[in-house]
Every structure is written in C-alpha cells, then in structure tokens.
Motif scaffolding. Structure first.
Motif, PDB file in Angstrom:
ATOM      1  N   MET A   1      -9.083   1.031   5.218  1.00 44.65           N
ATOM      2  CA  MET A   1      -7.600   1.815   5.623  1.00 44.65           C
ATOM      3  C   MET A   1      -6.964   1.762   4.175  1.00 44.65           C
ATOM      4  SD  MET A   1      -5.822   3.641   7.296  1.00 44.65           S
ATOM      5  CE  MET A   1      -7.227   3.554   8.648  1.00 44.65           C
ATOM      6  N   GLU A   2      -6.256   2.730   4.050  1.00 42.80           N
ATOM      7  CA  GLU A   2      -5.499   2.823   2.813  1.00 42.80           C
ATOM      8  C   GLU A   2      -3.949   2.937   3.435  1.00 42.80           C
ATOM      9  OE1 GLU A   2      -5.958   2.691  -0.245  1.00 42.80           O
ATOM     10  OE2 GLU A   2      -8.482   2.459   0.235  1.00 42.80           O
ATOM     11  N   PHE A   3      -2.796   2.428   2.400  1.00 42.39           N
ATOM     12  CA  PHE A   3      -1.470   2.419   3.054  1.00 42.39           C
ATOM     13  C   PHE A   3      -0.523   3.015   1.947  1.00 42.39           C
ATOM     14  CE2 PHE A   3      -3.867  -1.000   4.982  1.00 42.39           C
ATOM     15  CZ  PHE A   3      -3.507  -0.973   6.033  1.00 42.39           C
ATOM     16  N   SER A  14       0.087   2.568   7.607  1.00 39.18           N
ATOM     17  CA  SER A  14      -1.365   3.256   7.351  1.00 39.18           C
ATOM     18  C   SER A  14      -1.359   4.595   7.352  1.00 39.18           C
ATOM     19  CB  SER A  14      -2.204   2.725   8.787  1.00 39.18           C
ATOM     20  OG  SER A  14      -1.803   2.989   9.841  1.00 39.18           O
ATOM     21  N   GLU A  15      -2.252   5.066   6.400  1.00 38.08           N
ATOM     22  CA  GLU A  15      -2.133   6.537   6.078  1.00 38.08           C
ATOM     23  C   GLU A  15      -2.780   7.047   7.021  1.00 38.08           C
ATOM     24  OE1 GLU A  15      -3.679   7.376   2.101  1.00 38.08           O
ATOM     25  OE2 GLU A  15      -5.929   7.357   3.045  1.00 38.08           O
ATOM     26  N   GLY A  44      -8.287  -0.853  10.966  1.00 34.34           N
ATOM     27  CA  GLY A  44      -7.174  -1.161  10.044  1.00 34.34           C
ATOM     28  C   GLY A  44      -6.106  -0.403  10.223  1.00 34.34           C
ATOM     29  N   VAL A  45      -5.884   0.634  11.505  1.00 32.78           N
ATOM     30  CA  VAL A  45      -4.645   1.312  11.562  1.00 32.78           C
ATOM     31  C   VAL A  45      -3.454   0.185  11.961  1.00 32.78           C
ATOM     32  CG1 VAL A  45      -3.794   3.021  12.992  1.00 32.78           C
ATOM     33  CG2 VAL A  45      -5.937   3.358  12.012  1.00 32.78           C
ATOM     34  N   THR A  46      -2.452   0.426  11.478  1.00 36.38           N
ATOM     35  CA  THR A  46      -1.285  -0.370  11.948  1.00 36.38           C
ATOM     36  C   THR A  46      -0.263   0.515  12.209  1.00 36.38           C
ATOM     37  OG1 THR A  46      -0.416  -0.523   9.690  1.00 36.38           O
ATOM     38  CG2 THR A  46      -1.715  -2.077  10.177  1.00 36.38           C
ATOM     39  N   THR A  47      -0.021   1.745  12.382  1.00 38.24           N
ATOM     40  CA  THR A  47       0.767   2.497  12.515  1.00 38.24           C
ATOM     41  C   THR A  47       0.676   3.516  13.911  1.00 38.24           C
ATOM     42  OG1 THR A  47       1.540   2.806  10.377  1.00 38.24           O
ATOM     43  CG2 THR A  47       2.262   4.437  11.688  1.00 38.24           C
ATOM     44  N   ALA A 281       1.760   9.859   6.423  1.00 34.56           N
ATOM     45  CA  ALA A 281       0.488   9.436   7.112  1.00 34.56           C
ATOM     46  C   ALA A 281       0.139  10.889   7.896  1.00 34.56           C
ATOM     47  CB  ALA A 281       1.214   8.336   8.204  1.00 34.56           C
ATOM     48  N   ALA A 299      -9.658   8.202   5.280  1.00 38.54           N
ATOM     49  CA  ALA A 299      -8.695   7.420   4.446  1.00 38.54           C
ATOM     50  C   ALA A 299      -9.125   7.208   3.211  1.00 38.54           C
ATOM     51  CB  ALA A 299      -8.064   5.978   5.301  1.00 38.54           C
TER      52      ALA A 299
END
Length: 336
Positions: A1-3, A14-15, A44-47, A281, A299
C-alpha cells in the motif's frame, strides 16, 4: 500500500480507501462485508469511508463491527451528513441541528469516539453556510471530528466555504469527495484547479464507474449475475452507462491496453485516477474479498503518458467534462 497526505493537511491516508456505499447493510450479507473489510486491512488499507445515509445507518453499523478490535489510531474513519435520515423536517440538510445530531448518531453506529473526517455530503442551499461551517467547527473543537470535508461541491461553493472559514477563524475544509473516473471528468476544469490552489485533496468515488470500466458489461448482453447492473436495488446507478452500447464497445477496446500494462481492467482504471496529483485517495467498494485484493494492486502503479493518451483516444467523446454536471438538490424538503 502507498500513502498520501489528505490535501495539504497533516493527515496521511492510504491511497486506496475502502468504501461501503450500496454494499454493506443492503447488497451483501454481513459476513461477506466483514470479509471484504478484512481483505482491505490485510492489504494495508487504513482509510474507510461511509455515510449515515448508506442503508439508512446500517452500513455504518456493519463497518463499525467489522473494525472492532482494530487499533483505532491506526485507522482513518470517514463519514458524511446531508441526506434524509428520517421523515422529520430537520432530519436532512446541513442545519446545525442535523449536523450535530448526525455526528452523534454516526459515532454511536461506528462505535468510535471520533471521526477522522466528517464530510458535508452535498451543498445545502437552504441553510446559511456560516451556520453549517460553525456546526462543523464546534465538532472539531469538541474532539468528535478531526478534519472537515465536503462531497460533490462545485468550485464556487468550495471557495465560499474557505472564505467563511478564514473570516471566522475556523479550520478550513481539507477534502472534496467527487465522482471521478476515465469517463466522468467533470471536476477537472474548475474544482481541481481551485482545490490545488487551496490545498484541498480529492477522495474520489466510483473510480471504476460502478464496474463499467472493468469490462464486465457487454453490448447487447444482459448484466452478469451478481453485478450492480443486475441488482434491482442498485442498477439505476449504472443504467445510463450499461445501456450506452457505444461506451461499452470503447471500454472493451481498453482491454488490450490493460493487458499490455500487466494490469486488470479495474487496476488500470484506479491507477488512471491516482495519477492525478490532486487525488489523495480512490475509494473502492466490493461485494467479494477477491475484488478488494485485485483493486488494491493499483496502489503505486505508474501509467506512462503514451498509455494515457491511447486511453483518451479510445474513449473520445464518451468522456463527460461539463462542470455543471456537479449539482446538489435545491430543495431538501422534497428529498427522501
């Protein structure tokens, strides 16, 4: 995951964000919804984005239960307020009464003490904008909301909100949540320039155009079983596109491009959205965990300019660009 940072704010998200519009509380069973959330977390998604009106509160409840036990400080939970949540004359819009009550109800349904981002789900022409902004500011000062955003606001409406915030000493809005994808680009001419100048990030919904950009809908064929287009409760959201055979033929022409890039069609569509530097995002939804796992692979993908030019050439006049297509209801009394 990228942010990425949410606009120019300090909040990192998270994007790829996970959203539960239509699906949770209505289209899929809760066990499947929880599995989709787990797949997002594992990737890895946090949003996570939701709204009170989604399934009339049930979507927030399902998401709250799915996230229970996760470290709260490791998540960014977003919700929204505007649409009717009851039959009462004050159960809608952006009045102080509805915003404050809406926030309290969303916090309860989500099982959290605060929202990382609380968004005005549309612009309210019937309430003074100063009243709306002050209500959001009060929630921020109470610690119940950390950041404030909007959804589907026009450029001039965003500018008015920023002016009021500056004059009254309020926190500025940090985000806008518009529809944005390869065929729906109405934010590019007016909203994006204003937001880039003012440090506001886009959290875009429908990056795969309700599934149309995955290529699952074929000209002259019935919508595939289990798709949004085949569900009587949600087919109206994509009807204009699924009945546009010229568009569907053009989408089919994108398939070789995705294959050349080593991407699925969904990944190509999401990566296309994320190449816009003003996008913080892209919100993805899912009715199956494998859809989440496929989507998050977008991502960090970089599309070269030649590929993007070929996409533009294929889609041609099927792309919608008119900024006037972003609009909010003028009379909230008749909503619902």
């Amino acid at each position: 995951m990228e942010f990425r940072h949410l606009g120019n704010s300090g909040l990192v998200i998270s994007e790829i964000a996970y959203g539960n519009w239509i699906t949770h509380g209505s289209q899929v069973e809760e066990e499947t919804a929880a599995a989709c959330v787990r797949a997002a977390l594992d990737a890895g998604v946090t949003t996570f984005d939701t709204a009170d009106v989604y399934a009339q509160g049930k979507a927030e409840e399902v998401l709250g239960r799915a996230l229970k036990g996760e470290r709260r400080d490791g998540l960014e939970i977003f919700s929204k307020v505007f649409w009717p949540m009851g039959e009462g004359k004050n159960d809608r819009g952006l009045s102080r009464k509805h915003i404050i009550r809406g926030a309290e109800d969303s916090l309860r349904r989500l099982g959290t003490d605060y929202l990382d981002l609380y968004q005005a789900h549309r612009f309210d022409y019937t309430t003074p904008l100063e009243e709306t902004m002050r209500a959001f500011e009060d929630l921020v000062r109470q610690g119940k909301v950390l950041y404030v955003g909007v959804s589907e606001w026009r450029a001039e409406e965003i500018e008015r909100a920023l002016k009021i915030a500056d004059e009254m000493g309020f926190d500025r809005i940090v985000s806008n949540q518009p529809q944005y994808n390869m065929v729906w680009r109405v934010i590019e001419s007016e909203v994006v320039p204003v937001c880039e100048r003012e440090g506001i990030g886009q959290i875009v919904w429908s990056p795969i155009a309700g599934g149309v950009l995955t290529g699952k809908y074929r000209p002259g064929q019935a919508a595939p079983s289990g798709s949004r287009g085949a569900d009587p409760k949600s087919s109206h959201f994509v009807k204009d596109m699924t009945e546009d055979e010229a568009l569907l033929r053009k989408v089919a022409e994108l398939e070789p491009l995705a294959a050349e890039a080593g991407l699925s069609m969904a990944q190509l569509a999401i990566a296309w959205v994320l190449r816009n530097r003003n996008v913080s995002a892209a919100i993805v939804g899912a009715s199956r965990p494998e859809q989440v796992r496929d989507n998050v692979e977008a991502a960090g993908v970089t599309l070269d300019d030649a590929l993007v030019a070929r996409i533009d050439e294929i889609l041609g006049d099927s792309v919608r660009r008119d900024a006037a297509l972003t609009r909010s209801p003028e009379d909230i009394r008749n909503l619902g």
